[in-house]
Design an enzyme around this catalytic site. Structure first.
Site, PDB file in Angstrom:
ATOM      1  N   SER A 286     -10.031  -0.353   6.671  1.00  0.00           N
ATOM      2  CA  SER A 286      -9.457  -0.335   5.310  1.00  0.00           C
ATOM      3  C   SER A 286      -8.688  -1.567   4.883  1.00  0.00           C
ATOM      4  O   SER A 286      -8.334  -1.684   3.716  1.00  0.00           O
ATOM      5  CB  SER A 286      -8.556   0.880   5.150  1.00  0.00           C
ATOM      6  OG  SER A 286      -9.346   2.012   5.033  1.00  0.00           O
TER       7      SER A 286
ATOM      8  N   LYS B 132       0.844  -1.204   0.000  1.00  0.00           N
ATOM      9  CA  LYS B 132       0.000   0.000   0.000  1.00  0.00           C
ATOM     10  C   LYS B 132       0.872   1.244   0.000  1.00  0.00           C
ATOM     11  O   LYS B 132       1.861   1.309   0.738  1.00  0.00           O
ATOM     12  CB  LYS B 132      -0.927  -0.024   1.227  1.00  0.00           C
ATOM     13  CG  LYS B 132      -2.015   1.057   1.194  1.00  0.00           C
ATOM     14  CD  LYS B 132      -2.966   0.898   2.378  1.00  0.00           C
ATOM     15  CE  LYS B 132      -4.105   1.916   2.327  1.00  0.00           C
ATOM     16  NZ  LYS B 132      -5.034   1.784   3.461  1.00  0.00           N
TER      17      LYS B 132
ATOM     18  N   SER C 167      -9.887   1.848   2.435  1.00  0.00           N
ATOM     19  CA  SER C 167      -9.079   2.623   1.531  1.00  0.00           C
ATOM     20  C   SER C 167      -8.055   1.784   0.765  1.00  0.00           C
ATOM     21  O   SER C 167      -7.474   2.252  -0.214  1.00  0.00           O
ATOM     22  CB  SER C 167      -8.337   3.704   2.317  1.00  0.00           C
ATOM     23  OG  SER C 167      -7.456   3.098   3.263  1.00  0.00           O
TER      24      SER C 167
END
Ligand code: GLN
Length: 502
Positions: free
Chosen positions: A184, A85, A160
């Site tokens: 997330s 990420k 997210s």
């Protein structure tokens, strides 16, 4: 290498990939090349990656192969590719946190998590798309455009960390890293039919994780199986003196638990508050079936009442914006990335204002304004203070619940993947996606999402959430592995393998 060979490599679990590399059946370079080719073939459609580090990945892979040739011992995930990420710093590799304000920023240091991955010889393929500064539930708030759900490209992959989850579901990587501030890691896992774990707060170092809401942010592992998730968990977890909130205690025995799945004799809680209006019928159906399955596997089901959970969403959407308004003050046009209007005449304040205006997207601005307001003198006690009190009540509800049960289960999300564009202009509808995940972040304990079926009405994946007390992350894996095994027997293999292959 033939396309068929490529497919057989990208569909392997991380555990199997590592074994084949260690035995010499595959080289790390072959494995990396197969995944890079896969990214090249499908990522134009999926948009899981913001940056692919082809050269860096191949160099890491070559180093693993050389190590093996020298007869050195390889770690349990050596040579296995991973999608990281873009919230974690990577030395020499662009890091944006999904924001224009960090466009072009090349960090001078590695996050502790990045360093641990490298030390474990995991091959980092690149950085994945995310909602700007991890604010969102759909990955539509990325400044670089949305990620699409591999199950249906017109739908969101959750957020997210949608990029990381989509990379797993599209077989672009067998391992990924997410961050979970209010769900997330777990939400994207739920919507893409993959597995994700939010470790206990403090279980994985936040050093080098670009801060959103520091008292809630937690990095964690994502994969396609419970065992792979555990193997990655073990690599990234552990005490870090560079993070003052890092827990100085042994990492819970997650891998052992994942290898010995069982719920026999366990007490499993079902919370009254995780039901009702807003829950899609097919999600409720699959969840109820999962509870039945747990009973069949020997668990005792206990109904629980956690009244303060009804206030979790309201408390979270005060605490998280408050902390973000303070954390994001560092993006002042002087220290990182973007600088707008610096003509030698304008004042520092003007340049800062112009840069923040141009560099932050609408959701980030909304939260900075909300948080600044909630923290302003005169309103502090009414808003921030009350939210903190609710947070304590939620923690106490969990403490009481865990006196009665070993784990709690719920749906991970109230719905399946929604269409891209449906909620992006309706922040409150978007916030509702976090209903089941947020209490865990506020209390700081651990939780997993794993696939539990497809909703009959739309054929899209449904996630089962398992919640455990702080530092009992191993229970997630013990229960998760048992559920996974039983469901795969029922389905005749992993559910993801029955999904659309792009
Ligand atoms: N959807 C939540 C938010 O927007 C959670 C995000 C997250 O966990 N990073 O704050």
């Amino acid at each position: 290498m033939s396309a068929d060979n490529d497919q057989s490599i990208i569909k392997l679990t991380a555990a199997a990939t590592a074994e084949k590399i260690a035995s010499g059946e595959l080289t790390a370079v072959e494995v990396t090349e197969a995944h890079l080719a896969r990214i090249e073939a499908v990522d134009e459609k999926v948009h899981a990656f913001l940056h692919v580090d082809r050269e860096g990945a191949l160099a890491q892979a070559r180093a693993v192969d050389a190590k093996r040739e020298r007869g050195e011992k390889l770690g349990p995930l050596a040579g296995v590719p991973l999608a990281l990420k873009d919230a974690f710093t990577t030395v020499g590799v662009p890091t944006t946190a999904g924001s224009k304000i960090l466009e072009g920023w090349i960090p001078p240091y590695d996050a502790t998590l990045t360093r641990k991955l490298k030390e474990a010889d995991v091959v980092i393929l690149g950085k994945t798309n995310m909602d700007e500064f991890a604010m969102g539930s759909s990955t539509e708030n990325s400044a670089y455009g949305p990620t699409c759900n591999p199950w249906d490209l017109t739908r969101v992959p959750g957020g997210s960390g949608g990029g990381s989850a989509a990379a797993l579901a599209a077989y672009e990587a067998p391992l990924a890293i997410g961050t979970d501030t209010g769900g997330s890691i777990r939400q994207p896992a739920s919507l893409t039919c993959t597995v994700g774990v939010k470790p206990t707060y403090g279980g994985v170092s936040r050093y080098g994780l670009i801060a959103y809401s520091s008292s809630l942010d937690q990095g964690g592992p994502c994969a396609r199986t419970v065992l792979d998730t555990a193997l990655l968990h073990e690599v990234i977890a552990g005490h870090d003196p560079l993070d003052s909130t890092s827990i100085n205690a042994p990492v819970p025995p997650v891998v052992e638990a994942a290898r010995n799945g069982s719920v026999a004799g366990m007490r499993v809680g079902v919370v009254k508050q995780f039901a009702g209006e807003g829950y899609q019928a097919g999600v409720v159906q699959r969840f109820n079936e999962s509870v039945e399955l747990l009973k069949e596997l020997g668990a005792e089901i206990v109904e629980l009442d956690c009244p303060s959970f009804d206030l979790a969403l309201a408390a979270y959407y005060l605490i998280a914006p408050s902390e973000c308004s303070s954390n994001l003050a560092r993006f002042d046009a002087m220290r990182y990335g973007l600088r707008v209007g610096d003509d030698g005449v304008r004042s520092t304040e003007e340049v800062t204002a112009l840069t923040r205006e141009a560099g932050f997207g609408p959701e980030v601005k909304r939260r900075i304004i909300l948080g600044t307001y909630a923290l302003s003198s005169g309103y502090y006690d009414a808003y921030y203070g009350s939210a903190q009190k609710v947070r304590t009540l939620i923690t106490q509800d969990f403490e009481r619940a865990f006196e009665e049960v070993d784990v709690i289960v719920s749906p991970t999300m109230p719905t399946t993947a929604f269409p891209i564009g449906e909620r992006v202009d309706d922040p409150l509808a978007m916030y509702l996606a976090d209903l089941c995940t947020i209490p865990t972040n506020l209390a700081g304990n651990s939780a997993m999402s794993l696939p539990c079926g497809l909703a009959p009405e739309d054929g899209l994946p449904v996630g089962l959430q398992i919640i455990a007390p702080a530092m009992k992350d191993d229970r997630l894996y013990k229960v998760g592995a048992a559920v996974e095994k039983a469901l795969e027997e029922r389905w005749g293999g992993p559910l993801l393998s029955k999904g659309p292959m792009l």
